[in-house]
Scaffold this active site. Sequence first.
Site, PDB file in Angstrom:
ATOM      1  N   GLY A 145       0.583 -13.903   1.042  1.00 59.07           N
ATOM      2  CA  GLY A 145       1.199 -12.928   1.925  1.00 59.07           C
ATOM      3  C   GLY A 145       2.223 -13.588   2.827  1.00 59.07           C
ATOM      4  O   GLY A 145       3.394 -13.763   2.458  1.00 59.07           O
TER       5      GLY A 145
ATOM      6  N   ALA B  82       0.851  -1.188   0.000  1.00 61.41           N
ATOM      7  CA  ALA B  82       0.000   0.000   0.000  1.00 61.41           C
ATOM      8  C   ALA B  82       0.888   1.240   0.000  1.00 61.41           C
ATOM      9  O   ALA B  82       1.623   1.487   0.956  1.00 61.41           O
ATOM     10  CB  ALA B  82      -0.908  -0.005   1.233  1.00 61.41           C
TER      11      ALA B  82
ATOM     12  N   TYR C  56      -9.818   1.164   4.727  1.00 57.93           N
ATOM     13  CA  TYR C  56      -9.167   2.412   4.360  1.00 57.93           C
ATOM     14  C   TYR C  56     -10.159   3.288   3.576  1.00 57.93           C
ATOM     15  O   TYR C  56     -11.321   2.915   3.401  1.00 57.93           O
ATOM     16  CB  TYR C  56      -7.853   2.131   3.621  1.00 57.93           C
ATOM     17  CG  TYR C  56      -6.895   1.352   4.500  1.00 57.93           C
ATOM     18  CD1 TYR C  56      -6.519   1.858   5.746  1.00 57.93           C
ATOM     19  CD2 TYR C  56      -6.422   0.095   4.136  1.00 57.93           C
ATOM     20  CE1 TYR C  56      -5.676   1.139   6.591  1.00 57.93           C
ATOM     21  CE2 TYR C  56      -5.582  -0.626   4.975  1.00 57.93           C
ATOM     22  CZ  TYR C  56      -5.211  -0.104   6.200  1.00 57.93           C
ATOM     23  OH  TYR C  56      -4.392  -0.811   7.039  1.00 57.93           O
TER      24      TYR C  56
END
Length: 361
Positions: free
Chosen positions: A325, A59, A184
């Site tokens: 991840g 991000a 977000y």
Amino acid sequence: VPDVDLLSRWTVRGVTLRNRIVMSPMCQYSAIDGMANDWHLVHLGSRAAGGVGLVMVEATAVTSDGRISPGDMGIWSDEHVEPLARIARFVESQGAVPSIQLAHAGRKASCDLPWRGGAPLTPEQGGWRPVWGPSPLAFDDGSPAPEPLDAAGIDAVRAAFVSAARRAIAAGFKIIEIHGAHGYLLHEFLSPLSNQRTDDYGGSIENRMRLLLQVAEALRATIPSNMPLFTRISATDWVEGGWSAADSVTLCRELKSRGVDLIDVSSGALTPKARIPVAKGYQVPFARQIRDEAGIATGAVGLIIEAKQANEIITGGDADLVFLGRELLREPYWALKAEQELGGQPTWPVQMGYAVQRRSR
Ligand code: FNR
């Protein structure tokens, strides 16, 4: 024999991935003033050398106040471009496609580093105010109430995503992903739990989707037509009355019509009140549902651990790509090992290949 498996190439617009394995975006909280550095090069570069098809940079904040923490990567100025370009060049030199996730943290901005507890930071502690959101509703007890974006603020957010996309292209990234997930800013607009606006950006689902759809439209108009555009969403808030999987299907149809090519299907993180049934592959059914019902390519993510499991997600038609991840943090060479395990011929980096294939001295 299925047509495609984990090791099949995947072409989208002008880009071909060597396999279906993606390094999921993972914040390292290791930047100063948003600048990428040697840590990011090694973190991302080692997974590219480890055989994944696509490397997604964490991000990366489109404005400095849109960072989760002071350590977030940023792309709000031209100075950010060259250190990112170094990463993109190396990733590409290893045969992986360099990609970047563009983000605005919204009301979850201005927090401490996670390994220091991740609590909200006041300006005196090195954080900042305001943090921005759709409505003055705090993420949690102890979190700041965000300042609602006004019309000019919304215009500025859209413009920041566009400028960020231009810089990402200049840095050599071949795919851009919009971060529309995890509570977000863009997700905060989607969810009725965080968006209680009464203007064109709140109320009906059409209004709550408006900002994300405008960002997607603006990016599609900015980037070349042969450049893929992805969007990560939280398919559900995991809360009664929150954003739902059915809402996600509606959203993804609209994203597709705006030229988004793949939905990276995550979930949750809008509110700490969510109760999430975390288990192996627990978000894969959402990737399946969106792929089937919205007719758009999807990526599955979340506790994808084993090669066989990842392969079955592709061969079974649940998703087009798998995003890994933490397993890639544990094992940078996961993709090469998966290829071996599935009976393929892994292409190790030339510096290693001749040696690792030789069992004797
Ligand atoms: C993440 N995750 C994440 N997601 C995202 O969209 N953007 C980001 O920058 C980050 N940052 C991040 C940092 C770290 C250290 C972790 C572990 C996770 C979420 C990540 O991409 C992934 O969706 C989840 O970790 C679930 O997948 P795994 O880890 O179970 O394979």
